[in-house]
Design a protein around this motif. Structure first.
Motif, PDB file in Angstrom:
ATOM      1  N   LEU A   1     -76.028 -22.985 -14.871  1.00 11.52           N
ATOM      2  CA  LEU A   1     -74.914 -22.286 -15.508  1.00 11.52           C
ATOM      3  C   LEU A   1     -73.890 -21.809 -14.470  1.00 11.52           C
ATOM      4  CD1 LEU A   1     -76.730 -20.157 -18.250  1.00 11.52           C
ATOM      5  CD2 LEU A   1     -75.367 -22.230 -18.579  1.00 11.52           C
ATOM      6  N   LEU A   2     -74.392 -21.312 -13.354  1.00 10.67           N
ATOM      7  CA  LEU A   2     -73.480 -20.853 -12.306  1.00 10.67           C
ATOM      8  C   LEU A   2     -72.740 -22.031 -11.680  1.00 10.67           C
ATOM      9  CD1 LEU A   2     -72.322 -18.568 -10.656  1.00 10.67           C
ATOM     10  CD2 LEU A   2     -74.292 -18.729  -9.130  1.00 10.67           C
ATOM     11  N   MET A   3     -73.425 -23.137 -11.480  1.00 11.45           N
ATOM     12  CA  MET A   3     -72.791 -24.306 -10.886  1.00 11.45           C
ATOM     13  C   MET A   3     -71.658 -24.827 -11.781  1.00 11.45           C
ATOM     14  SD  MET A   3     -76.144 -26.282  -9.332  1.00 11.45           S
ATOM     15  CE  MET A   3     -75.193 -27.658  -8.654  1.00 11.45           C
ATOM     16  N   LYS A   4     -71.842 -24.751 -13.110  1.00 13.80           N
ATOM     17  CA  LYS A   4     -70.774 -25.179 -14.022  1.00 13.80           C
ATOM     18  C   LYS A   4     -69.585 -24.230 -13.944  1.00 13.80           C
ATOM     19  CE  LYS A   4     -74.146 -27.135 -17.226  1.00 13.80           C
ATOM     20  NZ  LYS A   4     -74.849 -26.926 -18.511  1.00 13.80           N
ATOM     21  N   ALA A   5     -69.871 -22.924 -13.837  1.00 12.29           N
ATOM     22  CA  ALA A   5     -68.787 -21.949 -13.696  1.00 12.29           C
ATOM     23  C   ALA A   5     -68.031 -22.173 -12.391  1.00 12.29           C
ATOM     24  CB  ALA A   5     -69.345 -20.523 -13.753  1.00 12.29           C
ATOM     25  N   GLN A   6     -68.751 -22.511 -11.339  1.00 14.47           N
ATOM     26  CA  GLN A   6     -68.108 -22.803 -10.065  1.00 14.47           C
ATOM     27  C   GLN A   6     -67.256 -24.063 -10.156  1.00 14.47           C
ATOM     28  OE1 GLN A   6     -71.674 -22.809  -7.617  1.00 14.47           O
ATOM     29  NE2 GLN A   6     -71.201 -20.775  -6.805  1.00 14.47           N
ATOM     30  N   GLU A   7     -67.747 -25.064 -10.867  1.00 14.16           N
ATOM     31  CA  GLU A   7     -66.973 -26.297 -11.050  1.00 14.16           C
ATOM     32  C   GLU A   7     -65.686 -25.997 -11.812  1.00 14.16           C
ATOM     33  OE1 GLU A   7     -67.500 -30.803 -12.947  1.00 14.16           O
ATOM     34  OE2 GLU A   7     -69.100 -29.323 -13.138  1.00 14.16           O
ATOM     35  N   LEU A   8     -65.771 -25.144 -12.820  1.00 11.86           N
ATOM     36  CA  LEU A   8     -64.590 -24.766 -13.591  1.00 11.86           C
ATOM     37  C   LEU A   8     -63.573 -24.050 -12.708  1.00 11.86           C
ATOM     38  CD1 LEU A   8     -63.348 -24.532 -16.492  1.00 11.86           C
ATOM     39  CD2 LEU A   8     -64.475 -22.305 -16.621  1.00 11.86           C
ATOM     40  N   ALA A   9     -64.056 -23.172 -11.827  1.00 18.77           N
ATOM     41  CA  ALA A   9     -63.166 -22.386 -10.973  1.00 18.77           C
ATOM     42  C   ALA A   9     -62.382 -23.254  -9.996  1.00 18.77           C
ATOM     43  CB  ALA A   9     -63.979 -21.347 -10.198  1.00 18.77           C
ATOM     44  N   LEU A  10     -62.879 -24.440  -9.703  1.00 19.30           N
ATOM     45  CA  LEU A  10     -62.192 -25.334  -8.777  1.00 19.30           C
ATOM     46  C   LEU A  10     -60.898 -25.893  -9.345  1.00 19.30           C
ATOM     47  CD1 LEU A  10     -65.252 -27.436  -7.518  1.00 19.30           C
ATOM     48  CD2 LEU A  10     -63.988 -25.729  -6.193  1.00 19.30           C
ATOM     49  N   SER A  11     -60.791 -25.936 -10.657  1.00 16.45           N
ATOM     50  CA  SER A  11     -59.689 -26.643 -11.297  1.00 16.45           C
ATOM     51  C   SER A  11     -58.387 -25.855 -11.233  1.00 16.45           C
ATOM     52  CB  SER A  11     -60.035 -26.943 -12.755  1.00 16.45           C
ATOM     53  OG  SER A  11     -59.004 -27.691 -13.358  1.00 16.45           O
ATOM     54  N   ALA A  12     -57.292 -26.576 -11.095  1.00 16.27           N
ATOM     55  CA  ALA A  12     -55.957 -25.972 -11.130  1.00 16.27           C
ATOM     56  C   ALA A  12     -55.334 -26.110 -12.513  1.00 16.27           C
ATOM     57  CB  ALA A  12     -55.055 -26.622 -10.091  1.00 16.27           C
TER      58      ALA A  12
ATOM     59  N   THR B   1     -58.576 -15.875  -6.181  1.00 10.71           N
ATOM     60  CA  THR B   1     -59.432 -14.776  -6.638  1.00 10.71           C
ATOM     61  C   THR B   1     -60.676 -15.306  -7.330  1.00 10.71           C
ATOM     62  OG1 THR B   1     -57.589 -13.230  -6.874  1.00 10.71           O
ATOM     63  CG2 THR B   1     -59.567 -12.780  -8.161  1.00 10.71           C
ATOM     64  N   ARG B   2     -60.521 -16.289  -8.224  1.00  9.82           N
ATOM     65  CA  ARG B   2     -61.716 -16.777  -8.930  1.00  9.82           C
ATOM     66  C   ARG B   2     -62.629 -17.575  -8.012  1.00  9.82           C
ATOM     67  NH1 ARG B   2     -57.612 -19.700 -11.938  1.00  9.82           N
ATOM     68  NH2 ARG B   2     -57.635 -21.946 -11.505  1.00  9.82           N
ATOM     69  N   LEU B   3     -62.078 -18.258  -7.005  1.00  5.90           N
ATOM     70  CA  LEU B   3     -62.930 -18.965  -6.035  1.00  5.90           C
ATOM     71  C   LEU B   3     -63.769 -17.980  -5.229  1.00  5.90           C
ATOM     72  CD1 LEU B   3     -60.409 -21.657  -4.717  1.00  5.90           C
ATOM     73  CD2 LEU B   3     -62.425 -22.083  -6.136  1.00  5.90           C
ATOM     74  N   MET B   4     -63.139 -16.872  -4.846  1.00  6.79           N
ATOM     75  CA  MET B   4     -63.868 -15.858  -4.091  1.00  6.79           C
ATOM     76  C   MET B   4     -64.907 -15.178  -4.972  1.00  6.79           C
ATOM     77  SD  MET B   4     -62.373 -12.674  -1.885  1.00  6.79           S
ATOM     78  CE  MET B   4     -63.484 -11.644  -0.913  1.00  6.79           C
ATOM     79  N   SER B   5     -64.527 -14.832  -6.200  1.00  9.40           N
ATOM     80  CA  SER B   5     -65.440 -14.128  -7.099  1.00  9.40           C
ATOM     81  C   SER B   5     -66.685 -14.940  -7.414  1.00  9.40           C
ATOM     82  CB  SER B   5     -64.726 -13.782  -8.410  1.00  9.40           C
ATOM     83  OG  SER B   5     -63.740 -12.820  -8.217  1.00  9.40           O
ATOM     84  N   ILE B   6     -66.493 -16.237  -7.620  1.00 11.58           N
ATOM     85  CA  ILE B   6     -67.594 -17.078  -8.072  1.00 11.58           C
ATOM     86  C   ILE B   6     -68.431 -17.611  -6.905  1.00 11.58           C
ATOM     87  CG2 ILE B   6     -66.529 -19.372  -8.095  1.00 11.58           C
ATOM     88  CD1 ILE B   6     -68.432 -17.661 -11.007  1.00 11.58           C
ATOM     89  N   GLY B   7     -68.127 -17.152  -5.681  1.00  6.74           N
ATOM     90  CA  GLY B   7     -68.981 -17.459  -4.528  1.00  6.74           C
ATOM     91  C   GLY B   7     -68.739 -18.803  -3.892  1.00  6.74           C
TER      92      GLY B   7
END
Length: 422
Positions: free
Chosen positions: A135-146, A222-228
């Motif tokens: 679940l976290l890996m999917k959230a991280q993948e989402l955060a990568l998108s512009a 901000t979201r890249l930093m937040s999501i680790g």
């Protein structure tokens, strides 16, 4: 009885000792939740993209994507402004996250947009950023998108209309504990993001600066930093902390650059307002220093009593402690520094932010950043500092004697005109 200005300084953090903030509770009761949500246990829609990491109950962090279950936003009033807003969102769901495009909206439209997003939460610890939790890996993948990404989430129970208002973050809508979620299309990842996320040797500070220099938006950093996803020791970081870290780090880099630039030649006044947040920014010839006053007028958000004035500053050698004005200090400073960087000059900066009754609900620190950016679009030059102050006085509602008495640097600053100014 609480001391004057307690609510302004607290901004919902519970310093008064009450179990619930009465101001925030009022906004929650008045806000309308998107009618399309109902008692749903699943949502599907284009995430702007957006992810959220909560700070409540730290180090247990509620983490996950924000997904709009509907782009119709039925709770908006039927008006020409609402029709235009619906059209913008339907054409580009990324509008839900891009505060740079919100200057012409009404406050109720911003609240409606943000509270239409459902938070799909899972509880993690900060160190979980380095695990392979799906679940976290999917959230991280989402955060990568512009760009917006179609996302579907299934919840353990029907989502709850628990609205969130905060001085730092944008308003947020219903939430639920997620059972699973899927990204149904490939994220569009900028090259600069792809490169820095996979650089596990770069420090978080260096990663932020490289992304900022690469024109990656503050929201995405901000979201890249937040999501680790940034730095060597990768950890989940509450979104509210990440916002200030990104503004402060980016601002310090700009200060480092502008200290090598020539001084501004003229006394310049920058002026603007959005959502009841007025900025008057004076640039004086001289080495870099920054002083800001915040004036919270009666009946503005957080302030039901008399006018409250707060001040903070830093000199050429920097700021050693965290600002008593919290994230607004760094957000305002960043926008002004961006202007100085654009003209390749340094200056002594004196800024006044006056918050009036038109700012009736907290929308987040982005309002400060964007109000200051609006101000730098309006430039007037004066011969003397007194002329500039007299012009500021025309637009600041609070009497000049009150706010001028709160300054600490302005009148200790001699304005020396350069020879090349004549």
């Amino acid at each position: 009885m609480m001391a004057e200005g307690t609510c302004v300084q607290c901004k919902g953090k519970g310093l008064c000792g009450r179990p619930f903030c009465p101001i925030l509770e009022r906004f929650k009761s008045n806000a309308k939740v998107a009618k399309s949500i109902g008692n749903t246990t699943s949502v599907f829609g284009p995430s702007p993209p957006s992810v959220f990491v909560g700070s409540y109950n730290y180090p247990s962090l509620s983490t996950g994507p924000l997904i709009p279950p509907s782009l119709d936003l039925p709770e908006l009033e039927i008006s020409e402004a609402s029709a235009v807003l619906r059209e913008k969102i339907n054409k580009n769901p990324g509008f839900l996250e891009d505060s740079r495009q919100w200057h012409d909206l009404r406050m109720q439209d911003v609240i409606a947009m943000r509270t239409a997003l459902v938070r799909a939460n899972t509880t993690f610890k900060p160190a979980d950023a380095k695990t392979d939790n799906p679940l976290l890996m999917k959230a991280q993948e989402l955060a990568l998108s512009a760009r917006p990404v179609d996302t579907e989430a299934w919840f353990k129970k029907p989502v709850v209309a628990d609205l969130k208002f905060d001085s730092m973050m944008m308003p947020m809508g219903p939430s639920g504990q997620v059972k699973d979620f899927q990204i149904t299309e490939n994220p569009k990842v900028p090259n600069a993001v792809d490169r820095i996320v996979y650089d596990t040797d770069a420090l978080s500070k260096d990663a932020i600066l490289e992304l900022y220099s690469g024109n990656i938006s503050s929201e995405q950093i901000t979201r890249l930093m937040s999501i680790g996803l940034l730095g060597r020791d990768r950890r989940l970081v509450p979104t509210r902390w990440s916002i200030t870290a990104v503004d402060d780090t980016s601002g310090k880099e700009l200060i480092r650059r502008i200290k090598d630039y020539p001084h501004v030649r003229e006394i310049t006044l920058l002026s603007g307002e959005i959502f009841g947040n007025r900025f008057e920014i004076m640039l004086l010839p001289g080495s870099f220093s920054f002083e800001i006053l915040e004036i919270w007028m009666s009946q503005s958000v957080w302030n039901g009593g008399g006018t409250y004035i707060a001040q903070d500053h830093e000199d050429f050698y920097g700021k050693k402690e965290y600002s008593n004005l919290t994230g607004g200090y760094y957000a305002a400073r960043l926008s002004i520094l961006e202007y100085l960087e654009s003209i390749k000059r340094q200056a002594f900066i004196f800024a006044v932010r006056e918050i009036n009754q038109n700012y009736w609900a907290p929308l987040g620190v982005w309002v400060v950043r964007e109000a200051a950016r609006a101000a730098v679009q309006n430039k007037v030059v004066f011969e003397t500092k007194e002329e500039a102050l007299a012009d500021m006085e025309k637009r600041i509602i609070t009497p000049r004697t009150q706010w001028e008495a709160a300054t600490k640097l302005l009148h200790n600053r001699a304005v020396q005109m350069r020879l090349d100014s004549f």
